[in-house]
Design a protein around this motif. Structure first.
Motif, mmCIF file in Angstrom:
data_model
loop_
_atom_site.group_PDB
_atom_site.id
_atom_site.type_symbol
_atom_site.label_atom_id
_atom_site.label_comp_id
_atom_site.label_asym_id
_atom_site.label_seq_id
_atom_site.Cartn_x
_atom_site.Cartn_y
_atom_site.Cartn_z
ATOM 1 N N GLN A 16 15.690 76.559 32.613
ATOM 2 C CA GLN A 16 15.822 76.519 34.068
ATOM 3 C C GLN A 16 16.909 77.482 34.546
ATOM 4 O O GLN A 16 16.694 78.238 35.511
ATOM 5 C CB GLN A 16 16.149 75.086 34.508
ATOM 6 N N ASP A 17 18.053 77.489 33.887
ATOM 7 C CA ASP A 17 19.157 78.378 34.284
ATOM 8 C C ASP A 17 18.780 79.842 34.096
ATOM 9 O O ASP A 17 19.056 80.687 34.972
ATOM 10 C CB ASP A 17 20.412 78.051 33.477
ATOM 11 N N SER A 19 15.790 81.112 34.077
ATOM 12 C CA SER A 19 14.756 81.457 35.048
ATOM 13 C C SER A 19 15.366 81.752 36.410
ATOM 14 O O SER A 19 14.980 82.718 37.086
ATOM 15 C CB SER A 19 13.735 80.317 35.158
ATOM 16 N N CYS A 20 16.307 80.918 36.820
ATOM 17 C CA CYS A 20 16.955 81.124 38.128
ATOM 18 C C CYS A 20 17.718 82.447 38.169
ATOM 19 O O CYS A 20 17.717 83.140 39.192
ATOM 20 C CB CYS A 20 17.903 79.963 38.417
ATOM 21 N N GLY A 23 15.369 85.150 38.954
ATOM 22 C CA GLY A 23 14.603 84.988 40.176
ATOM 23 C C GLY A 23 13.268 84.310 39.972
ATOM 24 O O GLY A 23 12.362 84.447 40.798
ATOM 25 N N LEU A 24 13.131 83.577 38.863
ATOM 26 C CA LEU A 24 11.878 82.882 38.577
ATOM 27 C C LEU A 24 12.032 81.388 38.830
ATOM 28 O O LEU A 24 13.150 80.858 38.833
ATOM 29 C CB LEU A 24 11.461 83.114 37.113
ATOM 30 N N LYS A 25 10.900 80.721 39.020
ATOM 31 C CA LYS A 25 10.923 79.294 39.300
ATOM 32 C C LYS A 25 9.887 78.589 38.424
ATOM 33 O O LYS A 25 8.737 79.007 38.349
ATOM 34 C CB LYS A 25 10.608 79.036 40.779
ATOM 35 N N ILE A 26 10.308 77.529 37.745
ATOM 36 C CA ILE A 26 9.406 76.764 36.898
ATOM 37 C C ILE A 26 8.494 75.906 37.771
ATOM 38 O O ILE A 26 8.959 75.231 38.689
ATOM 39 C CB ILE A 26 10.198 75.866 35.922
ATOM 40 N N ASN A 27 7.210 75.947 37.475
ATOM 41 C CA ASN A 27 6.236 75.113 38.190
ATOM 42 C C ASN A 27 6.302 73.703 37.604
ATOM 43 O O ASN A 27 5.761 73.437 36.529
ATOM 44 C CB ASN A 27 4.829 75.690 38.050
ATOM 45 N N THR A 31 4.336 71.474 34.358
ATOM 46 C CA THR A 31 5.203 71.297 33.190
ATOM 47 C C THR A 31 5.195 69.837 32.762
ATOM 48 O O THR A 31 5.460 68.945 33.575
ATOM 49 C CB THR A 31 6.652 71.732 33.507
ATOM 50 N N ILE A 47 13.917 68.453 35.882
ATOM 51 C CA ILE A 47 14.217 69.824 36.289
ATOM 52 C C ILE A 47 14.642 69.777 37.747
ATOM 53 O O ILE A 47 13.843 69.415 38.617
ATOM 54 C CB ILE A 47 12.999 70.749 36.120
ATOM 55 N N GLY A 48 15.890 70.082 38.000
ATOM 56 C CA GLY A 48 16.392 70.044 39.373
ATOM 57 C C GLY A 48 16.311 68.664 39.987
ATOM 58 O O GLY A 48 16.055 68.534 41.194
#
Length: 259
Positions: A16-17, A19-20, A23-27, A31, A47-48
Motif C-alpha cells: 500500500q505504501d 503504491s501510494c 501514485g497507484l491505488k489498490i482496488n 483484493t 487497507i486504509g
C-alpha cells in the motif's frame, strides 16, 4: 504470502505504501485474502482502514486454490471448463463427415489442453482420478457415437479410437516432466528449494495427507524406478528422463527403459 496474519498485514501495508508513492491505488473490491490451514482461521487484514474479504477459494493464473490446500476444487473447476468446450463442439462430435481420428485429435487439442491446464501440480486422490476418467470416457463415447446403455467396455472404446494413454497417465507424465524440470534447476531457485524443503513442527495423529511428492514416487515406481533418489539422478539427463516418462506404467517391477 506470510506465515501469520500479522506478517500478512505488514506485507499488505508495504504494498500500500509503495503504491501510494508511485501514485497507484489498490482496488480493494478486487483484493481478497485466504488462509490455507487445517483449521478455520479468521483473518482481519485491512487497507486504509477497510477490511479485505476473506475467501475459501481463490483463482490464481487459471488455477483454483482452496483453503484446505487440496486440488479437488481445481480439478472440478477444470472439468467444468472442459465440459463447456465439449458442449460447444456438440455438432462436431455428431458429424458424420468428420472421421473419428480427426475428432480424437480435436479432443486432444481443444479439450485435453483445457482439462489438464496446471495438471503437473495436482495431487490426485482416488476420487479425483475417477472424476477425470469418467469425464474422459464421456468424451470418447461422444466421439464414437455410443452411450453407456450400449454396454461397450472402456478398453474396447480406447482401442477403437486409438487412444493409448488414459487421462490419469497423461497427468502423471506432466507431473514427471515438471519434476525433472525442477530438479535440473539451479539449487538456489525457489522451486528447487521448496521441493527439497522440510516442514518443521509436530505431525497430528492419523495418516498424513497425500502430498505431491508421494504422487511422484508412485509414478516412478510403476515405471521401474526403485527410489526417488534414482529418479533425481536420471532426471539430470533430458533424453533419459523422457524415456522414463514415456515408459508404459505397470505394477510389475520388470520394466526396462533405455538411456
Amino acid at each position: 504470502m506470510a506465515e501469520s496474519a500479522r506478517g500478512l498485514q505488514v506485507l499488505v501495508d508495504r504494498v500500500q505504501d509503495s503504491s501510494c508513492n508511485l501514485g497507484l491505488k489498490i482496488n480493494i473490491a478486487k483484493t481478497e485474502v485466504q488462509a490455507i490451514s487445517k483449521k478455520k482461521i479468521d483473518l482481519y487484514i485491512t487497507i486504509g482502514g477497510t477490511q479485505l474479504k476473506q475467501v475459501e477459494e481463490f483463482t490464481y493464473l487459471g488455477g483454483k486454490i482452496s483453503e484446505s490446500g487440496t486440488c479437488t476444487k481445481d480439478i472440478q473447476h477444470r472439468i467444468g471448463k472442459a465440459l463447456g468446450a465439449v458442449q460447444v463442439l456438440h455438432n462436431i462430435w455428431r458429424s458424420k463427415e468428420i472421421t473419428n481420428p480427426t475428432k480424437v485429435e480435436l479432443y486432444k487439442v481443444l479439450i485435453q489442453s483445457i482439462l489438464l491446464y496446471g495438471a503437473e501440480t495436482w495431487t490426485l486422490k482416488k476420487v479425483d482420478e475417477n472424476r477425470l476418467l469418467t469425464f474422459e470416457m464421456m468424451c470418447l463415447r461422444k466421439i464414437l457415437g455410443v452411450t453407456r446403455l450400449d454396454k461397450i467396455r472402456n478398453t474396447s472404446i480406447r482401442q477403437t479410437l486409438g487412444v493409448k494413454n488414459t487421462i490419469t497417465e497423461l497427468v502423471a507424465k506432466k507431473r514427471l516432466r515438471y519434476f525433472g524440470h525442477v530438479k535440473r534447476m539451479s539449487p538456489m531457485r525457489n522451486p528447487h528449494l521448496v521441493l527439497g524443503s522440510y516442514v518443521h513442527g509436530h505431525r497430528p495423529r492419523g495418516r498424513p495427507a497425500k502430498c505431491w511428492e508421494d504422487c511422484v514416487k508412485s509414478d516412478c515406481q510403476v515405471r521401474g524406478l526403485r527410489s526417488l533418489t534414482e529418479a533425481c539422478n536420471l532426471s539430470q539427463d533430458r533424453k533419459t528422463w523422457h524415456n522414463v516418462m514415456d515408459q508404459k506404467p505397470s505394477h510389475s517391477s520388470q520394466l526396462v527403459w533405455t538411456a
